[in-house]
Design a protein around this motif. Structure first.
Motif, PDB file in Angstrom:
ATOM      1  N   PHE A 111       0.835  -1.207   0.000  1.00  0.00           N
ATOM      2  CA  PHE A 111       0.000   0.000   0.000  1.00  0.00           C
ATOM      3  C   PHE A 111       0.869   1.256   0.000  1.00  0.00           C
ATOM      4  CE2 PHE A 111      -2.815  -3.089   2.186  1.00  0.00           C
ATOM      5  CZ  PHE A 111      -3.963  -2.928   1.439  1.00  0.00           C
ATOM      6  N   GLU A 112       0.349   2.334  -0.589  1.00  0.00           N
ATOM      7  CA  GLU A 112       0.911   3.662  -0.374  1.00  0.00           C
ATOM      8  C   GLU A 112       0.148   4.230   0.815  1.00  0.00           C
ATOM      9  OE1 GLU A 112       3.156   5.394  -2.345  1.00  0.00           O
ATOM     10  OE2 GLU A 112       3.443   3.695  -3.718  1.00  0.00           O
ATOM     11  N   VAL A 113       0.861   4.559   1.888  1.00  0.00           N
ATOM     12  CA  VAL A 113       0.153   4.974   3.107  1.00  0.00           C
ATOM     13  C   VAL A 113       0.567   6.373   3.529  1.00  0.00           C
ATOM     14  CG1 VAL A 113      -0.400   4.369   5.486  1.00  0.00           C
ATOM     15  CG2 VAL A 113       0.184   2.570   3.860  1.00  0.00           C
ATOM     16  N   LYS A 114      -0.415   7.230   3.719  1.00  0.00           N
ATOM     17  CA  LYS A 114      -0.144   8.546   4.297  1.00  0.00           C
ATOM     18  C   LYS A 114      -0.734   8.522   5.710  1.00  0.00           C
ATOM     19  CE  LYS A 114      -2.369  12.542   3.333  1.00  0.00           C
ATOM     20  NZ  LYS A 114      -2.866  13.763   2.717  1.00  0.00           N
ATOM     21  N   THR A 115       0.047   8.929   6.712  1.00  0.00           N
ATOM     22  CA  THR A 115      -0.530   8.994   8.060  1.00  0.00           C
ATOM     23  C   THR A 115      -0.834  10.448   8.404  1.00  0.00           C
ATOM     24  OG1 THR A 115       1.627   9.158   9.086  1.00  0.00           O
ATOM     25  CG2 THR A 115       0.726   6.953   8.890  1.00  0.00           C
ATOM     26  N   VAL A 116      -2.007  10.640   8.963  1.00  0.00           N
ATOM     27  CA  VAL A 116      -2.437  11.989   9.345  1.00  0.00           C
ATOM     28  C   VAL A 116      -2.933  11.943  10.782  1.00  0.00           C
ATOM     29  CG1 VAL A 116      -4.092  13.839   8.912  1.00  0.00           C
ATOM     30  CG2 VAL A 116      -3.145  12.545   6.995  1.00  0.00           C
ATOM     31  N   GLU A 117      -2.377  12.829  11.598  1.00  0.00           N
ATOM     32  CA  GLU A 117      -2.845  12.890  12.984  1.00  0.00           C
ATOM     33  C   GLU A 117      -4.002  13.872  13.073  1.00  0.00           C
ATOM     34  OE1 GLU A 117      -0.205  12.740  16.855  1.00  0.00           O
ATOM     35  OE2 GLU A 117      -0.586  14.804  16.266  1.00  0.00           O
ATOM     36  N   PHE A 118      -5.006  13.519  13.844  1.00  0.00           N
ATOM     37  CA  PHE A 118      -6.136  14.445  13.998  1.00  0.00           C
ATOM     38  C   PHE A 118      -6.717  14.331  15.406  1.00  0.00           C
ATOM     39  CE2 PHE A 118     -10.193  12.099  14.164  1.00  0.00           C
ATOM     40  CZ  PHE A 118      -9.735  10.803  13.984  1.00  0.00           C
ATOM     41  N   THR A 119      -7.533  15.304  15.754  1.00  0.00           N
ATOM     42  CA  THR A 119      -8.261  15.233  17.015  1.00  0.00           C
ATOM     43  C   THR A 119      -9.542  16.048  16.861  1.00  0.00           C
ATOM     44  OG1 THR A 119      -8.062  15.444  19.414  1.00  0.00           O
ATOM     45  CG2 THR A 119      -7.166  17.256  18.100  1.00  0.00           C
ATOM     46  N   THR A 120     -10.452  15.873  17.821  1.00  0.00           N
ATOM     47  CA  THR A 120     -11.652  16.713  17.875  1.00  0.00           C
ATOM     48  C   THR A 120     -11.821  17.157  19.324  1.00  0.00           C
ATOM     49  OG1 THR A 120     -13.154  14.906  18.410  1.00  0.00           O
ATOM     50  CG2 THR A 120     -12.775  15.326  16.067  1.00  0.00           C
ATOM     51  N   ASP A 121     -12.745  18.063  19.568  1.00  0.00           N
ATOM     52  CA  ASP A 121     -12.954  18.539  20.945  1.00  0.00           C
ATOM     53  C   ASP A 121     -13.291  17.382  21.884  1.00  0.00           C
ATOM     54  OD1 ASP A 121     -12.451  21.006  20.039  1.00  0.00           O
ATOM     55  OD2 ASP A 121     -14.535  21.724  20.066  1.00  0.00           O
ATOM     56  N   ASP A 122     -14.107  16.434  21.374  1.00  0.00           N
ATOM     57  CA  ASP A 122     -14.513  15.310  22.229  1.00  0.00           C
ATOM     58  C   ASP A 122     -13.309  14.477  22.644  1.00  0.00           C
ATOM     59  OD1 ASP A 122     -17.551  15.526  21.472  1.00  0.00           O
ATOM     60  OD2 ASP A 122     -16.433  15.522  19.586  1.00  0.00           O
ATOM     61  N   ILE A 123     -12.401  14.295  21.683  1.00  0.00           N
ATOM     62  CA  ILE A 123     -11.221  13.471  21.962  1.00  0.00           C
ATOM     63  C   ILE A 123     -10.252  14.224  22.869  1.00  0.00           C
ATOM     64  CG2 ILE A 123      -9.221  12.347  20.897  1.00  0.00           C
ATOM     65  CD1 ILE A 123     -11.054  11.942  18.379  1.00  0.00           C
TER      66      ILE A 123
END
Lengths: 419, 415
Positions: free
Chosen positions: B164-176
């Motif tokens: 696979f070609e994999v891009k990792t993206v970090e994210f968050t939301t207010d709930d998290i």
């Protein structure tokens, strides 16, 4: 040989058996609704490692634990997680005075004695909005809460006047640990038990001396008083079980759990010699029916749809089977067994202003299940669950003993048991 | 208390057997000492994954080559296909929708990014039918900031090794972010309880839609849906690209859900489930078990015509090892295990370990042996059985499901 020491090196709480699997955290009702509580694994066995090094590692957030014991029920390794947390709280609370509010909430019997004397005034006053506001602001007892109504006549007074004399005539006998709730708030449950036991040929007797079991004292940090009362109760129970050979029946799951298990594990009051002689009435009656020693005959015209809620301490004891199986014997009862969820009240916890919102958030899952079950009433073995469910769902909640007594055809049952 | 059947153990095998019996009108009680190892399952069932280190492509064929001591051989290699169909249907009836075939293995993705052969996988989980034909080329791995249960780097690396070609993206939301106040609880089973409202899911969807870029498929840790797949479906409806979940480190949300759904189904069929209780001893009359004493029911033992031992392996304490021996702690049944402690383990933990194959000895009908003789009304099922190796052979869940169904058939036919 040195490695064999491991076999002997197991603490009372099975603390060493924790494999850090975190399953306890998945069932914790407090962790589910707040980030202020570190969760049972961290608060229990993990934190204990630090506290053993230095008691200063004690985390005040441990007071958020409900002591519902769901973590212990879920633990695949038999670790007494909630006991570890309770012990840590006890150690940290030594030498500290409980607040007036906590002392008042904890002394369910003292409060009951006073309130019984002035029941109409107490009920009216405790229900008034100005009183509630004062309690809310001064005492920090949440204004949404309604104190359970106090009865004008104590159960024990009723028993002395109307039932005590007839009891000796029966050929079998049991004792009854009625608890504060039956005595001061809801004598009808005690009357239902007497009705039921008498119909199957058992005389019911009071203990020599009964004091509040102390479950609320423990929860509010009044350990010395809890210990004193535990000793008094243990002596009376011993007299009944070992000398008079009368099993001690109960109708409250939390009192029962406290008498049997928390006395030795938390208060260091050993009741192991009489533990098997203390049981919920539903277990006692189920066993009699199961062994075909008695028969229950139910009314033909009885028809209801109810949901059974397993109280957390009931599940910890593992006895819900008896109540459920007994209720299933009633032909006219359509019984829905609810998934075990915590109702959020946990005795006096939910009465405290700082816990009110959390308490309701915890209970919301159960309330939804009850709503979905489309029942006319709920039945459970715990009186504080009853208050919480009645307040939050508007449905009436009854103890299984009351349901059985209500559905029972007394005359036919007496005839079936040749009484 | 009198039942038709008492089952000791409330995990995958105990519940499956209980459901099969209760469906046929039996009164069944399950005694479950705490939550089960299903909570360590990421959402896949395996029939047979490896034989001597080699990946199995066609499990039904490979099962025919197993030794007689393997539980599959005991229930009969010819019966496996039918039992596997029955198991898949039973799971579906409980609300567990899984895809897969017993004839050809597919590949599941472990939390560490390794592809392992599997028989059934939850519909919403990432699965690969053939390593030569990936379901998409460009993946975006959405990593939750501060999340404990997913080793992002290893997972991405593993996926890249699969092609696979994999891009990792970090994210968050207010709930998290709010959850991070208690850093020890940034766990899958805690997160899942907070990510249920439509608004919480919308906030995650917004992040994905903003950050996913050119990827064909979006991967997320399996933290959605503690009771069913509705939360996942809601999220999918809000995300523009196809979405797949990847198993997290345990305890797992998918495993907890499967356990809950099976328990609900069993109770709906009228079964009793005694959570937090455990069998401590049994009363025998010759070659029959008369009753079982449990820790909580005390002096009121459970009585039944038939009994099933589904107490699991060492981790669930269905088997116990001390300094002297390996034993079965409830009835002291015969076990297949080496007497010499030196033989139990190998120093390299990644090597096959002898203890993985230890378990209670059974006859050809899965009846437990005690002092060399079968107990006529006591069957053993699942991980407590000897002769299989869940870790090295990838046969744990399959043995649990299929021996449970086979034992139920024996009981119903009066065998």
């Amino acid at each position: 040989m040195a490695e064999r020491m491991q076999l002997c090196n197991i603490s009372d709480n099975n603390f060493e058996e924790c494999t850090k699997c975190s399953i306890c955290t998945t069932v914790c009702p407090v962790t589910a609704v707040t980030t202020d509580y570190p969760g049972p694994k961290q608060a229990g066995p993990d934190g204990e490692r630090y506290r053993l090094k230095d008691p200063a590692y004690y985390d005040k957030a441990l007071k958020l634990c409900l002591n519902c014991k769901r973590c212990e029920v879920a633990c695949p390794s038999g670790v007494h997680i909630a006991d570890i947390i309770q012990h840590a709280r006890m150690r940290a609370g030594e030498g500290q005075r409980a607040s007036l509010r906590d002392t008042m909430l904890a002394n369910t019997d003292l409060l009951g004695k006073v309130a019984n004397l002035v029941a109409p005034i107490a009920n009216a006053t405790l229900g008034l909005s100005p009183t509630k506001l004062v309690m809310d602001s001064v005492m920090a007892i949440d204004k949404h809460r309604t104190f359970p109504a106090y009865s004008r006549q104590k159960f024990t007074t009723w028993f002395k006047r109307h039932a005590a004399k007839q009891q000796d005539a029966f050929s079998n006998h049991v004792s009854y640990f009625h608890g504060c709730y039956v005595n001061y708030n809801f004598p009808k449950l005690g009357q239902d038990l007497v009705k039921l036991m008498n119909a199957i040929g058992y005389g019911v007797h009071m203990l020599d001396k009964e004091q509040c079991c102390g479950v609320a004292l423990i929860a509010n940090g009044l350990y010395k008083q809890a210990k004193r009362q535990a000793r008094t109760n243990a002596a009376s129970i011993r007299q009944s079980v070992n000398i008079a050979h009368r099993t001690v029946l109960t109708t409250s799951s939390s009192c029962t759990f406290n008498l049997r298990d928390e006395y030795p594990s938390l208060l260091d009051v050993d009741t192991s010699d009489v533990r098997d002689g203390i049981m919920l009435a539903t277990r006692f009656i189920y066993n009699l029916v199961d062994e075909e020693k008695v028969k229950l005959v139910f009314r033909q015209d009885y028809k209801r749809r109810m949901a059974y809620h397993t109280a957390c301490h009931m599940q910890r004891m593992g006895w819900q089977l008896y109540s459920i199986e007994l209720l299933r014997m009633i032909p006219g009862l359509d019984l829905v067994e609810l998934e075990q969820e915590c109702c959020g009240i946990s005795g006096t916890y939910g009465f405290k202003k700082e816990n009110y919102e959390r308490s309701q958030a915890i209970g919301s899952v159960l309330f939804k299940h009850i709503e979905d079950a489309k029942v006319e009433a709920v039945t459970t073995d715990c009186e504080t669950c009853k208050w919480q469910i009645e307040m939050s769902t508007g449905l009436p909640v009854e103890n299984p003993i009351s349901v059985l007594a209500d559905a029972l055809d007394v005359d036919a049952t007496r005839r079936a048991n040749s009484i | 208390m009198r039942m038709d059947t008492v089952i000791m153990g409330g995990g995958l095998s105990g519940l499956t057997c209980g459901i099969a019996l209760a469906k046929r009108g039996q009164r069944v009680t399950i005694v479950a000492s705490g939550q089960s190892t299903l909570l360590f399952n990421g959402g896949s069932m395996e029939l047979l994954g490896h034989i001597e280190g080699k990946a199995v492509t066609a499990p039904l064929e490979a099962i025919g080559t197993l030794p007689q001591s393997h539980p599959y051989s005991k229930i009969g290699a010819d019966n496996i296909a039918a039992l596997a169909d029955e198991a898949k249907q039973l799971l579906a009836d409980a609300g567990i929708d899984m895809e897969g075939s017993a004839a050809v293995n597919h590949w599941r993705i472990t939390p560490m990014g390794v592809a392992k052969p599997a028989w059934l996988t939850l519909n919403e989980n990432m699965r690969i039918d053939s390593l030569g034909k990936l379901p998409a080329k460009h993946l975006v791995l959405m990593c939750i900031r501060g999340f404990f249960d997913q080793p992002n780097g290893m997972l991405a690396q593993g996926l890249r090794e699969l092609g696979f070609e994999v891009k990792t993206v970090e994210f968050t939301t207010d709930d998290i972010t709010a959850l991070r106040r208690s850093p020890s609880e940034m766990r899958a089973t805690t997160l899942t309880k907070r990510l249920v409202s439509h608004n919480a899911l919308q906030r995650i969807a917004d992040q994905i839609n903003n950050l996913a870029g050119e990827a064909e498929m979006v991967l997320l840790p399996s933290v959605f849906g503690q009771t069913d797949s509705t939360d996942f479906q809601t999220l999918q409806s809000l995300v523009k690209k196809p979405l797949r979940l990847v198993a997290t480190l345990p305890p797992s949300v998918a495993g907890g859900r499967m356990q809950t759904l099976l328990r609900h189904y069993f109770k709906m069929l009228g079964g009793n489930y005694l959570m937090g209780d455990s069998a401590v001893s049994g009363q025998f009359d010759g070659d029959r078990l008369l009753s079982v004493t449990t820790a909580k029911l005390g002096d009121m033992p459970l009585r039944a015509n038939n009994y099933v031992l589904a107490t699991g392996s060492f981790i669930s304490r269905g088997l116990v090892a001390d300094y002297e021996r390996v034993y079965e702690p409830v009835f002291d049944l015969d076990v297949d295990a080496d007497g010499d402690r030196e033989q139990w383990t190998r120093f390299d933990v990644l090597e096959p370990q002898a203890y993985s194959r230890y378990g209670v000895a059974t006859d050809g009908d899965l009846r437990c042996m005690k002092q060399g003789k079968p107990i006529q009304n006591l069957h053993a099922i699942g991980s407590v059985l000897s002769g299989h190796d869940a870790i090295k052979m990838g046969d744990g869940t399959g043995v649990s499901l299929l021996t449970a169904l086979a034992a139920a058939k024996n009981i119903l036919s009066g065998k």
